[in-house]
Design an enzyme around this catalytic site. Sequence first.
Site: not given
Length: 263
Positions: A142, A155
């Site tokens: 990501s 995250y």
Amino acid sequence: MTDRMEGMVAIVTGGGTGIGAATVRMLAARGVRCVINYASSREDAELLASETGGIAVRADVGDDAACCALAGAAVEAFGRIDFLVNNAGRTKFAAHEDLDALSADDFLDIYRLNTVGAFQMIRACAPAMREGPTSAVVNIASVAGISGHGSSVAYAASKGALITMTESLARVLAPAIRINAVAPAYVGTGWFEKRLGPDGFAALNAKIAAGVPMGIATMAEDIAVHVVHLLDPASRSLAGEIVRVDAGAHLDIGQSRRPGREV
């Protein structure tokens, strides 16, 4: 891309929905037989398997024994493993400035799947993949792991660790296994549509498109294109690469605006 993927075998974790499902469809169109891993989306995974000629296998890739069983199921069904797409992941939404919003257990839970799970899958598949002529892994990272933004600090940290691990393992597993990563920003998937409804989803996509240089909202298929490209044997010179897919968002540093966008 080439036509040299016919008859090869891929495991796609979290393959029943979103980026994973889009990747399975593109691989199947290239003649790749897919093992579609799922944890909870059984109906989606089994329907996709029936559509694409693959098999659906339930496994929690955060569990090492389950990873070994998943790799074994692929070899038992198809006799080989050529490709692995580590797509399974999770998050917890928490404001980055709220240091009390995440516990140690939250970090461990997110790392368990996003980072450790990917490592365990690579380790479980490595013996079979070493036997193939053009084996490759793609990790779904990501842009949060690059920029430190995203749904939560945990995250972002887990995806940053996944990026570092991609580079580490690409070094030590070469030349037998190529490893790369794709790092998306926003991706419009059914996850958003289910929570926002069709109108809310369309409004979100319009807002995202208005805020990036390319003027588009990236969809799951846009990510799958890059995953398949990195797996393709024609990409033999690509190893340890992190392909950022964000519609040019990282270019927009506030000094320029697309025509028609309000400053």
